[in-house]
Design a protein around this motif. Structure first.
Motif, mmCIF file in Angstrom:
data_model
loop_
_atom_site.group_PDB
_atom_site.id
_atom_site.type_symbol
_atom_site.label_atom_id
_atom_site.label_comp_id
_atom_site.label_asym_id
_atom_site.label_seq_id
_atom_site.Cartn_x
_atom_site.Cartn_y
_atom_site.Cartn_z
ATOM 1 N N UNK A 18 0.863 -1.181 0.000
ATOM 2 C CA UNK A 18 0.000 0.000 0.000
ATOM 3 C C UNK A 18 0.896 1.226 0.000
ATOM 4 N N UNK A 19 0.673 2.092 -0.982
ATOM 5 C CA UNK A 19 1.468 3.291 -1.149
ATOM 6 C C UNK A 19 0.564 4.494 -0.948
ATOM 7 N N UNK A 20 0.938 5.365 -0.046
ATOM 8 C CA UNK A 20 0.148 6.572 0.201
ATOM 9 C C UNK A 20 0.809 7.748 -0.503
ATOM 10 N N UNK A 21 -0.008 8.517 -1.244
ATOM 11 C CA UNK A 21 0.521 9.697 -1.902
ATOM 12 C C UNK A 21 -0.575 10.733 -2.051
ATOM 13 N N UNK A 22 -0.153 11.945 -2.263
ATOM 14 C CA UNK A 22 -1.078 13.053 -2.463
ATOM 15 C C UNK A 22 -0.849 13.587 -3.864
ATOM 16 N N UNK A 23 -1.938 13.706 -4.619
ATOM 17 C CA UNK A 23 -1.831 14.248 -5.969
ATOM 18 C C UNK A 23 -2.860 15.355 -6.148
ATOM 19 N N UNK A 24 -2.573 16.246 -7.051
ATOM 20 C CA UNK A 24 -3.505 17.325 -7.385
ATOM 21 C C UNK A 24 -4.145 16.991 -8.718
ATOM 22 N N UNK A 25 -5.479 17.013 -8.736
ATOM 23 C CA UNK A 25 -6.215 16.676 -9.946
ATOM 24 C C UNK A 25 -7.199 17.785 -10.281
ATOM 25 N N UNK A 26 -7.458 17.982 -11.552
ATOM 26 C CA UNK A 26 -8.543 18.890 -11.935
ATOM 27 C C UNK A 26 -9.881 18.257 -11.533
ATOM 28 N N UNK A 27 -10.887 19.092 -11.316
ATOM 29 C CA UNK A 27 -12.197 18.600 -10.890
ATOM 30 C C UNK A 27 -12.777 17.617 -11.884
ATOM 31 N N UNK A 28 -12.470 17.773 -13.165
ATOM 32 C CA UNK A 28 -12.990 16.850 -14.170
ATOM 33 C C UNK A 28 -12.497 15.431 -13.919
ATOM 34 N N UNK A 29 -11.225 15.305 -13.526
ATOM 35 C CA UNK A 29 -10.668 13.983 -13.227
ATOM 36 C C UNK A 29 -11.292 13.402 -11.961
ATOM 37 N N UNK A 30 -11.540 14.254 -10.976
ATOM 38 C CA UNK A 30 -12.199 13.796 -9.749
ATOM 39 C C UNK A 30 -13.608 13.294 -10.085
#
Length: 86
Positions: A18-30
């Motif tokens: 299990x790998x924990x990471x934080x990414x920034x996505x555009x709302x469209x991808x969310x």
């Protein structure tokens, strides 16, 4: 810097990691991930988190391991090299 002290990777009992990471996505991808979670929830007949939807999506699009040597098609392997040697 983040105040989180979570180790970046955990070995799981089932042999996975299990790998924990934080990414920034555009709302469209969310929104697309939300749709994926909805499809997965309909298939499994239970609620599904976005984390689970992402994990499912990554598993369904398996890529070859980075350490694995890619196979070369026979047609490419049999072509003569451009430096004049065969």
């Amino acid at each position: 810097m983040s105040d989180r002290v979570t180790p970046p990777m955990h070995a799981m009992p089932d042999g996975e990691a299990e790998l924990a990471l934080v990414i920034r996505l555009p709302w469209e991808d969310v929104a697309r991930l939300g749709q994926e979670a909805g499809r997965l929830a309909a298939q499994t007949q239970r609620p599904v988190t976005l984390d689970e939807a992402v994990s499912h999506r990554l598993r369904s699009a398996r890529l070859p391991a980075a350490h694995a040597k890619p196979e070369q098609p026979a047609s490419v392997a049999s072509l003569p090299r451009m430096n004049g040697t065969a």
